[in-house]
Design a protein around this motif. Structure first.
Motif, PDB file in Angstrom:
ATOM      1  N   VAL A 161      -2.092  10.105  -3.257  1.00  0.00           N
ATOM      2  CA  VAL A 161      -1.676   9.013  -2.383  1.00  0.00           C
ATOM      3  C   VAL A 161      -0.465   9.453  -1.558  1.00  0.00           C
ATOM      4  CG1 VAL A 161      -2.588   7.251  -3.922  1.00  0.00           C
ATOM      5  CG2 VAL A 161      -0.203   7.964  -4.152  1.00  0.00           C
ATOM      6  N   ASP A 162      -0.395   8.944  -0.342  1.00  0.00           N
ATOM      7  CA  ASP A 162       0.692   9.280   0.571  1.00  0.00           C
ATOM      8  C   ASP A 162       1.765   8.203   0.469  1.00  0.00           C
ATOM      9  OD1 ASP A 162       2.363   9.640   2.862  1.00  0.00           O
ATOM     10  OD2 ASP A 162       0.752  10.778   3.825  1.00  0.00           O
ATOM     11  N   ARG A 163       2.869   8.534  -0.179  1.00  0.00           N
ATOM     12  CA  ARG A 163       3.912   7.541  -0.398  1.00  0.00           C
ATOM     13  C   ARG A 163       4.540   7.072   0.910  1.00  0.00           C
ATOM     14  NH1 ARG A 163       8.172   9.160  -4.854  1.00  0.00           N
ATOM     15  NH2 ARG A 163       8.463  10.973  -3.497  1.00  0.00           N
TER      16      ARG A 163
ATOM     17  N   ALA B 276       3.188   0.234 -10.940  1.00  0.00           N
ATOM     18  CA  ALA B 276       2.694   1.481 -10.339  1.00  0.00           C
ATOM     19  C   ALA B 276       3.458   1.818  -9.070  1.00  0.00           C
ATOM     20  CB  ALA B 276       1.203   1.367 -10.048  1.00  0.00           C
ATOM     21  N   LEU B 277       3.716   0.816  -8.235  1.00  0.00           N
ATOM     22  CA  LEU B 277       4.514   1.050  -7.024  1.00  0.00           C
ATOM     23  C   LEU B 277       5.925   1.481  -7.388  1.00  0.00           C
ATOM     24  CD1 LEU B 277       3.384  -1.962  -4.780  1.00  0.00           C
ATOM     25  CD2 LEU B 277       2.632   0.420  -4.644  1.00  0.00           C
ATOM     26  N   ALA B 278       6.451   0.917  -8.472  1.00  0.00           N
ATOM     27  CA  ALA B 278       7.785   1.313  -8.919  1.00  0.00           C
ATOM     28  C   ALA B 278       7.798   2.758  -9.397  1.00  0.00           C
ATOM     29  CB  ALA B 278       8.265   0.383 -10.027  1.00  0.00           C
ATOM     30  N   ASP B 279       6.758   3.172 -10.115  1.00  0.00           N
ATOM     31  CA  ASP B 279       6.684   4.550 -10.595  1.00  0.00           C
ATOM     32  C   ASP B 279       6.653   5.548  -9.435  1.00  0.00           C
ATOM     33  OD1 ASP B 279       6.700   3.690 -13.196  1.00  0.00           O
ATOM     34  OD2 ASP B 279       4.515   3.814 -13.462  1.00  0.00           O
TER      35      ASP B 279
ATOM     36  N   SER C 279      -2.633  -3.097  -6.985  1.00  0.00           N
ATOM     37  CA  SER C 279      -3.951  -3.005  -7.610  1.00  0.00           C
ATOM     38  C   SER C 279      -4.646  -1.700  -7.251  1.00  0.00           C
ATOM     39  CB  SER C 279      -4.822  -4.191  -7.164  1.00  0.00           C
ATOM     40  OG  SER C 279      -4.295  -5.406  -7.635  1.00  0.00           O
ATOM     41  N   TRP C 280      -4.472  -1.264  -6.016  1.00  0.00           N
ATOM     42  CA  TRP C 280      -5.135  -0.045  -5.566  1.00  0.00           C
ATOM     43  C   TRP C 280      -4.501   1.217  -6.148  1.00  0.00           C
ATOM     44  CZ3 TRP C 280      -3.562   4.037  -2.265  1.00  0.00           C
ATOM     45  CH2 TRP C 280      -4.596   4.873  -1.847  1.00  0.00           C
ATOM     46  N   VAL C 281      -3.178   1.226  -6.242  1.00  0.00           N
ATOM     47  CA  VAL C 281      -2.459   2.425  -6.676  1.00  0.00           C
ATOM     48  C   VAL C 281      -2.664   2.703  -8.161  1.00  0.00           C
ATOM     49  CG1 VAL C 281      -0.124   3.287  -7.136  1.00  0.00           C
ATOM     50  CG2 VAL C 281      -0.716   2.471  -4.863  1.00  0.00           C
ATOM     51  N   ARG C 282      -2.750   1.686  -8.976  1.00  0.00           N
ATOM     52  CA  ARG C 282      -2.756   1.876 -10.431  1.00  0.00           C
ATOM     53  C   ARG C 282      -3.792   2.881 -10.925  1.00  0.00           C
ATOM     54  NH1 ARG C 282      -1.334  -3.874 -13.455  1.00  0.00           N
ATOM     55  NH2 ARG C 282       0.784  -4.041 -12.596  1.00  0.00           N
TER      56      ARG C 282
END
Length: 668
Positions: free
Chosen positions: A193-195, A623-626, A662-665
């Motif tokens: 994923v591209d942060r 997940a976004l936090a990670d 939801s998508w990142v997890r």
């Protein structure tokens, strides 16, 4: 671009009943599994162009391999194979549908009795027209062609980008596929994923046109082709665009308007040529006009009448009477499903988040699960295609920026007529409507343009200072919960700065056709339009049901782009081009005076009602936090505040947070 209950342009595919919010699209998950036993859907394929020696071990099931070994096509999953061909010094893989194939074959000197495949037609077209072959192909498709004699790759996506095409480079090879998940199985490229892109989206900055949500994976833009040899950086070039009136095109006059009906019938016929159809039928002009044309065309082809698929929305946004009336007058069988039944007991937001978790990209269209339920009924009835009125809002209506052109040319009669037509056609309070048309898109826009032009020309230093101050203000307004990771924060700041200065460098002169055509043409290059088409394609491929947004037919778009605003609003109301005929065909349903329902309030209320339980089920944005994209405690406070205070200003921000989480997890 397409407005809705969300800020994303990608959630509108033409269900007028909701002001473009109730999108006519499919979704890979839904509340009711009505799918029959899995059929042979289109298989995901992957092309690799590179050194022959590097092909070893890449794939287990090669589909086509060129004679020189540098072009290899493989299937990444079970399913129906695309059209492929290996002949002499050329190899090609093609997915999609070519329109008017017999006419194309005739132009290429092929006898109709030969029944050439799509791949063969592409090869012959390349031999005739070279790298510019896509400009001569009508259809919805993506293809890759390898010319081993010239060591040359040519890949293309159709004019409006209905079929996707992605690419990436790794270890001296070029990989291409219409299915972005196919890269995950390829040795080397993978999918990370591209942060930076995700952080930009959370900051209300859409990606660049060629960017995807994965590092190193790019998209071929709609109306573009890609060339390269797999060893050097490939390049994309545009092969199709909409010419502005005064620059390669002329306005349509009243005597030519008959062609609108012909092109609408042609667009419907192209869809029905694939097989029996269903239609997402709202109560608005766009889908009703398509339903009328499809019912007539199906009869001529000896096909069953289109199956009407309608959602029943509650309260003030319901169009049940109109939907039932249209289906009855056309003699259509109809599936009518209440919204709450279509999405299941946990509600629309929860269903949309489940869909986002399994989608190739974060879900843009929150209404996907509801329409997927309807699509399952169509699939069970043996329907091959689903028609929609998608594109009607974009091409049958007049952008409010026309007000700036009217004021600039002192054309007050046409300005008055336009404002009157909009007032008669939208359920909006008069004061904000006039403020939006006359000031924001009219005089205010014109004054800002003239100010920018004069400052740029005469005091560029002052302009630079003001721009710097404006950029600093933009960066200072970023939410405190966003990008706590210093590396992510730096990347986000660079993205915002680069986009800001790129826009500042655009020449201030308005080209042929004025603000109106500039606005229309720029919308075609909006990245969320490409994301929207890819979302629809992905869901349709999974179900093996192809969706046709009829008013996104390229030939029809080219014509409608040249219809002058006063003819689009003929009869003194918006969408006058279809309103009169629809009103005659369906008397008593009020289409002559129908006002468009704008569902922003309904969307906001729904998300604010369902957002709390959905956010609680997520247990925050871990997940976004990670990934260093959000600070968990601060973002929790932000979401809780929006939901508790029912703050409609930040509803879109909350949806983006939940959809991205939801998508990142599953991907980290």
């Amino acid at each position: 671009m397409r407005g809705s209950g969300q800020s994303s342009t990608a959630i509108a595919r033409g269900q007028e009943m909701t002001g473009s919010a109730m999108a006519d699209t499919l979704s890979p998950t839904g509340s009711r599994d009505r799918l029959p036993a899995r059929e042979m859907h289109a298989a995901a394929w992957l092309v690799r162009v590179g050194d022959r020696s590097r092909h070893d071990g890449v794939v287990s099931r090669p589909l086509v391999a060129s004679g020189d070994g540098r072009f290899l096509v493989t299937l990444r999953e079970e399913g129906r194979a695309p059209s492929t061909l290996l002949c002499r010094e050329k190899a090609v893989v093609f997915e999609g549908h070519l329109f008017e194939r017999s006419e194309l074959a005739e132009r290429l000197g092929l006898a109709p009795s030969l029944a050439p495949s799509d791949a063969e037609l592409v090869v012959r077209a390349y031999e005739r027209w070279g790298e510019g072959l896509a400009a001569h192909l009508k259809g919805v498709y993506s293809f890759c062609l390898w010319d081993s004699r010239r060591a040359r790759l040519v890949a293309a996506r159709d004019r409006l980008g209905i079929y996707p095409l992605f690419y990436c480079r790794h270890a001296g090879a070029l990989f291409l596929s219409p299915v972005i998940d196919a890269f995950a199985a390829a040795p080397g490229p993978g999918l990370d994923v591209d942060r930076g892109v995700l952080a930009g989206l959370l900051a209300r900055q859409h990606p660049e046109l060629e960017e995807t949500f994965y590092r190193g994976v790019k998209r071929v833009p709609p109306g573009h082709y890609l060339t390269g040899d797999g060893f050097r950086q490939p390049r994309t070039e545009r092969y199709w665009d909409l010419p502005a009136v005064g620059e390669g095109a002329e306005w349509v006059d009243e005597e030519e308007l008959y062609r609108f009906g012909e092109l609408l019938d042609q667009a419907v016929a192209r869809a029905l040529d694939i097989g029996p159809a269903a239609i997402f039928l709202s109560g608005g002009l766009d889908s009703v006009s398509v339903a009328g044309a499809a019912a007539q065309r199906a009869g001529l082809l000896g096909q069953p009448s289109p199956l009407a698929l309608s959602l029943l929305f509650p309260g003030t946004v319901s169009e049940e009477t109109t939907q039932r009336g249209v289906a009855e007058m056309l003699g259509l069988d109809q599936r009518f499903i209440p919204l709450h039944e279509a999405v299941g007991p946990n509600g629309l937001v929860s269903a949309a988040l489940r869909t986002s978790a399994t989608a190739a990209a974060p879900l843009q269209n929150v209404w996907h699960p509801a329409y997927r339920t309807l699509a399952c009924d169509a699939k069970a009835e043996g329907r091959r295609v689903i028609l929609t009125g998608g594109g009607g809002d974009e091409w049958l209506t007049v952008s409010p920026v026309i007000a700036a052109d009217y004021i600039r040319s002192f054309d007050l009669p046409h300005l008055f007529s336009y404002v009157s037509a909009v007032r008669r056609s939208l359920h909006l309070p008069t004061a904000p409507l006039l403020r939006n048309v006359l000031w924001r898109n009219g005089l205010g826009k014109l004054l800002r343009y003239e100010k920018e032009r004069l400052v740029r020309r005469h005091v560029p230093g002052v302009r630079t200072a003001r721009l710097r101050s404006s950029l600093d203000a933009r960066l200072s307004r970023l939410p405190g919960w966003l990008a706590p990771d210093p590396a992510v924060a730096r990347t986000l700041a660079r993205r915002i700065e680069n986009r800001f200065w790129q826009r500042a460098a655009i020449p201030s002169e308005v080209g042929p056709g004025g603000f109106y055509f500039s606005d229309r043409n720029s919308s075609l290059d909006h990245p969320l339009l490409a994301v929207d088409a890819e979302e629809v394609y992905s869901a349709g491929r999974e179900m093996d049901v192809l969706q046709f947004d009829i008013y996104w037919d390229a030939d029809l778009v080219e014509f409608l782009n040249r219809v002058p605003p006063h003819l689009l609003n003929s009869g003194g109301r918006t969408k006058g081009l279809v309103r009169g005929e629809v009103a005659k065909r369906f008397p008593g349903l009020g289409f002559d005076r129908q006002k468009k329902l704008v569902s922003r309030d309904f969307f906001c209320s729904l998300l604010l009602d369902e957002g709390g339980p959905a956010w609680q089920a997520l247990e925050g944005a871990s997940a976004l936090a990670d990934l260093g994209l959000v600070e968990p405690r601060s973002v929790q406070e932000f979401v809780s505040s929006v939901l508790t205070e029912r703050d409609e200003r930040h509803v879109d921000d909350v949806w983006r947070l939940m959809s991205l989480e939801s998508w990142v997890r599953p991907r980290v």
